[in-house]
Design an enzyme around this catalytic site. Structure first.
Site, PDB file in Angstrom:
ATOM      1  N   CYS A   2       8.592   0.734   0.966  1.00 24.25           N
ATOM      2  CA  CYS A   2       8.786   1.567  -0.729  1.00 24.25           C
ATOM      3  C   CYS A   2       8.814   0.636  -1.609  1.00 24.25           C
ATOM      4  O   CYS A   2       9.414  -0.957  -1.707  1.00 24.25           O
ATOM      5  CB  CYS A   2       9.948   2.958  -0.473  1.00 24.25           C
ATOM      6  N   ARG A  27       2.750  -0.437  -3.410  1.00 26.16           N
ATOM      7  CA  ARG A  27       3.820  -0.393  -1.740  1.00 26.16           C
ATOM      8  C   ARG A  27       4.060   1.303  -1.431  1.00 26.16           C
ATOM      9  O   ARG A  27       4.582   1.391  -0.851  1.00 26.16           O
ATOM     10  CB  ARG A  27       5.447  -0.660  -2.876  1.00 26.16           C
ATOM     11  N   TRP A  75       6.896   4.803   0.841  1.00 25.17           N
ATOM     12  CA  TRP A  75       5.555   4.951   1.835  1.00 25.17           C
ATOM     13  C   TRP A  75       6.665   5.518   3.028  1.00 25.17           C
ATOM     14  O   TRP A  75       7.490   5.632   3.591  1.00 25.17           O
ATOM     15  CB  TRP A  75       4.766   3.635   2.421  1.00 25.17           C
ATOM     16  N   ASN A 101      14.207   0.679   0.171  1.00 25.00           N
ATOM     17  CA  ASN A 101      13.094   0.001   0.602  1.00 25.00           C
ATOM     18  C   ASN A 101      13.726  -0.249   1.636  1.00 25.00           C
ATOM     19  O   ASN A 101      14.903  -0.463   1.858  1.00 25.00           O
ATOM     20  CB  ASN A 101      12.958  -0.417  -0.351  1.00 25.00           C
ATOM     21  N   GLY A 102      13.536   0.543   2.645  1.00 26.80           N
ATOM     22  CA  GLY A 102      13.746  -0.667   4.061  1.00 26.80           C
ATOM     23  C   GLY A 102      14.297   0.698   5.526  1.00 26.80           C
ATOM     24  O   GLY A 102      13.402   1.983   5.076  1.00 26.80           O
ATOM     25  N   GLU A 504     -12.403  -9.242  10.522  1.00 26.47           N
ATOM     26  CA  GLU A 504     -12.060  -8.237   9.562  1.00 26.47           C
ATOM     27  C   GLU A 504     -12.330  -7.615   8.703  1.00 26.47           C
ATOM     28  O   GLU A 504     -12.559  -6.243   8.561  1.00 26.47           O
ATOM     29  CB  GLU A 504     -12.182  -9.596   8.757  1.00 26.47           C
ATOM     30  N   LYS A 508     -11.702  -3.442   7.664  1.00 27.05           N
ATOM     31  CA  LYS A 508     -11.542  -2.804   6.505  1.00 27.05           C
ATOM     32  C   LYS A 508     -12.590  -1.552   6.323  1.00 27.05           C
ATOM     33  O   LYS A 508     -12.513  -0.394   5.483  1.00 27.05           O
ATOM     34  CB  LYS A 508     -13.143  -4.275   5.162  1.00 27.05           C
ATOM     35  N   GLU A 511      -9.686   1.062   7.675  1.00 21.06           N
ATOM     36  CA  GLU A 511      -9.078   1.128   6.338  1.00 21.06           C
ATOM     37  C   GLU A 511      -9.480   1.908   5.313  1.00 21.06           C
ATOM     38  O   GLU A 511      -8.342   2.690   4.908  1.00 21.06           O
ATOM     39  CB  GLU A 511      -8.405  -0.601   5.244  1.00 21.06           C
ATOM     40  N   HIS A 527     -18.956  -7.162  28.567  1.00 28.03           N
ATOM     41  CA  HIS A 527     -17.878  -6.791  29.838  1.00 28.03           C
ATOM     42  C   HIS A 527     -16.870  -5.330  29.479  1.00 28.03           C
ATOM     43  O   HIS A 527     -15.844  -5.319  30.146  1.00 28.03           O
ATOM     44  CB  HIS A 527     -17.002  -8.083  29.885  1.00 28.03           C
ATOM     45  N   LYS A 624       0.520  -1.857   0.653  1.00 35.33           N
ATOM     46  CA  LYS A 624      -0.168  -2.993   0.047  1.00 35.33           C
ATOM     47  C   LYS A 624       0.881  -4.562   0.837  1.00 35.33           C
ATOM     48  O   LYS A 624       0.531  -5.428   1.774  1.00 35.33           O
ATOM     49  CB  LYS A 624      -0.453  -3.507  -1.191  1.00 35.33           C
TER      50      LYS A 624
END
Length: 629
Positions: A2, A27, A75, A101-102, A504, A508, A511, A527, A624
């Site tokens: 956060c 955040r 968040w 935050n935490g 990647e 993307k 996300e 496989h 982020k």
């Protein structure tokens, strides 16, 4: 992960708090809130579910007077993203407000003890235990005859911190103190910005934009009392600390989308500039042959290193995988990449003369910082000096917690990135590894001068190639995106140095478009994953001329034979006629191809998400800077 802000000073706090939260919304954006104190006994609290604009509307309508206040953008970790779980949280008597935050790891035990004493909780969060505990401590001291002073609030917070387990950055206000607040940090970032008779504390430097460039980063375990008279700083044992402030290396500006629809698109378009700045800084003309790249390290940094361990998460890990390929295959130094979140609990056996690299664009990723700290601790305890910790951080935020934890920092210099899905910072991380590869290759004598100069030369051509690619594919993929608006699953294939680019590309797409996507080494399709293929599952295949070109084309044929729609990221030519849709890239050395093949992946994901009407810059459930484990 956060964002928190806290302000005490000579101006009304609400507008500055909201401005700071606006710069920290990357955040977290599940909910937001502010609390202010206007006069003794007058504490205002406003919260809103969803994005910050909802909170701003409440503040405009109802007001939040006072020159002292705290704010939070969330968040969610504990409790759903609902208004009752939004910060700030109040004590039962409404006298104390806290943002955090935490994660308070022992919150359940603390909650049960408080409930046994008659405290009724209003939220599901771990944070709410803090205001209740602080209020209890304050009431105990007031009952003993102590006056309601700033020193008492500091004392109460210090007493409560003793009982908290976990990682946190927090700010506390008391309705008896309209001119003071207390902040504290443990394994979570917190910086104090120093103004003229006012102080702004925040999780990250963007919140200080327009306020000050003079900052005092708080160290782990520190507590600070902020008032218009100044900052009192104390360590975990309660000893007063005296430390000079520092200056931010560059003014953090409020980000501007300019004419772009989204920050992510703007940041994709900024990649040629990112590459050009990197070339100008690290590959200037006139470098001697034995020093092919200008990095901020002397010869002692490289001396004696026999292997490299890289710790990273998410997109940073994909950049690290490209870096490991370069360091091993070009520079000849054994390199392993680890999920930072796994490394901390299952590290490999120690090996001597090892460089550990932590890669985090924010410099605040909790798993990466914790893994680096754990690795440093176990190496410091080894009696053999060849096992001593040697650590490097690769980051876009040189003023971050990472820079205060490791001895050496490589700043990727990509500039502020607002979009949650990393684009130009991924490119910056890749370029950092190209720089390290050139340096280690020269130091170790693994490659001839001609080979090293060749790689440096083709890197100098990348900025213009990126410029051409971005403009070509932005137009091309905007028209193509509508064909994939209803797609449910996509497979990305790559091989060798481009396998991480397939990972990647898949990340993307997941996300920002919420389409299920997976990246695989192209040779692994048969496989197992080939069972997923049919006419409804597009396959994106990266095929660039080089050591595995023919193999990748063969793997692509296998997908086409299963009716999959085949999209190629490859140079135009007869060999690539098999693709149903070609996203062309220039024919370049395989060594530098990841810098170019990633661009169509980014733009494909962006335009699909934009076509679907999704929030590209702030996708659901993501933030982020991941500052919790």
């Amino acid at each position: 992960m956060c964002g928190i802000v806290a302000l005490v000073g000579s101006q009304q706090a609400a507008s500055q708090l909201l401005d700071g939260l606006g710069q920290l919304e990357y955040r977290g954006y599940d909910s937001a809130g502010i609390a202010t104190v206007d006069a003794p006994g007058q504490l205002s609290l406003l919260k809103a579910k969803g994005k910050l604009v909802n909170l701003k509307a409440r503040v405009d309508a109802e007001g939040a007077p006072g020159r002292c206040g705290i704010g939070h953008t969330r968040w969610a970790t504990h409790g759903k993203p609902e208004e009752r779980n939004a910060h700030p949280h109040l004590s039962q008597d409404g006298s104390v407000a806290v943002v955090q935050n935490g994660i308070i790891e022992n919150h359940r035990n603390l909650r049960e003890a408080l409930e046994s004493r008659g405290v009724v909780f209003q939220s599901e969060t771990d944070t709410e235990v803090i205001p209740h505990l602080v209020a209890e401590e304050l009431q105990r001291c007031l009952a003993a005859g102590e006056p309601a002073t700033a020193a008492l609030l500091l004392q109460a917070v210090q007493a409560v911190l003793f009982f908290l387990e976990g990682a946190y950055a927090l700010a506390v206000i008391w309705d008896q103190l309209p001119g003071a607040l207390v902040v504290a940090r443990k394994a979570a970032p917190l910086l104090i910005g120093l103004g003229e008779g006012e102080f702004l504390c925040a999780s990250d430097t963007p919140a200080l934009a327009g306020f000050t460039r003079t900052i005092l980063p708080m160290e782990d375990g520190e507590v600070a009392l902020l008032s218009p008279l100044g900052v009192e700083l104390y360590d975990a044992s309660g000893e007063r600390q005296h430390r000079l402030p520092t200056q931010l290396s560059a003014t953090e500006q409020v980000a501007d989308k300019r004419h772009f629809r989204h920050f992510m698109l703007k940041e994709i378009h900024e990649q040629p500039e990112t590459a050009a700045l990197w070339v100008a800084r690290h590959l200037p003309a006139g470098l001697p042959a034995d020093r092919p790249v200008a990095l901020p390290f002397d010869d002692s940094f490289y001396a004696g290193i026999e292997r490299i361990e890289i710790l990273a998460c998410g997109t940073s890990r994909h950049a690290a995988l490209v870096g490991a390929h370069l360091l091993e295959q070009f520079a000849g130094i054994p390199t392993a990449v680890h999920y930072a979140s796994e490394f901390r609990y299952a590290p490999p056996p120690l090996a001597p003369n090892t460089l550990t690299i932590g890669v985090t664009q924010s410099g605040e990723t909790a798993d990466t910082l914790a893994a680096l700290a754990m690795e440093a601790d176990r190496r410091q305890s080894h009696p053999d000096p060849s096992f001593a910790p040697r650590q490097l951080g690769v980051t876009n935020r040189p003023e971050s917690s990472l820079s205060r934890q490791v001895a050496h920092i490589l700043d990727i210099g990509a500039g502020i990135e607002v979009g949650v899905a990393a684009t130009k910072t991924f490119l910056g991380q890749l370029l950092a590894f190209y720089g390290l590869t050139l340096a280690f290759a020269a130091q170790r004598g693994q490659r001839s001068i001609e080979e090293i100069q060749f790689l440096a030369g083709v890197l100098r051509e990348v900025p213009q190639q990126l410029q051409d690619l971005v403009h070509l594919h932005d137009q091309r993929l905007e028209g193509l995106a509508h064909r994939f608006a209803d797609t449910q699953d996509v497979i990305f294939l790559g091989r060798g140095i481009n396998y991480p680019i397939a990972l990647e590309g898949a990340l993307k797409l997941k996300e920002i478009s919420y389409i299920h996507a997976e990246g695989y080494p192209a040779g692994e399709m048969k496989h197992g994953p080939i069972a997923l293929l049919d006419a409804n599952v597009p396959v994106v295949s990266i095929a660039v001329p080089g050591t595995v070109f023919e193999k990748v084309l063969s793997n692509a044929q296998e997908a086409k034979a299963r009716d999959a729609q085949l999209i190629g990221v490859a140079p135009q030519g007869p060999d690539t006629d098999l693709f149903d849709e070609l996203l062309p890239v220039p024919e370049v050395s395989e060594w530098v191809s990841p810098l170019l093949t990633v661009v169509p992946m980014q733009l494909l994901s962006y335009h699909i998400a934009a076509h679907r009407g999704l929030d590209v810059d702030q996708p659901r459930n993501l933030a982020k800077s991941v500052t919790v484990e």
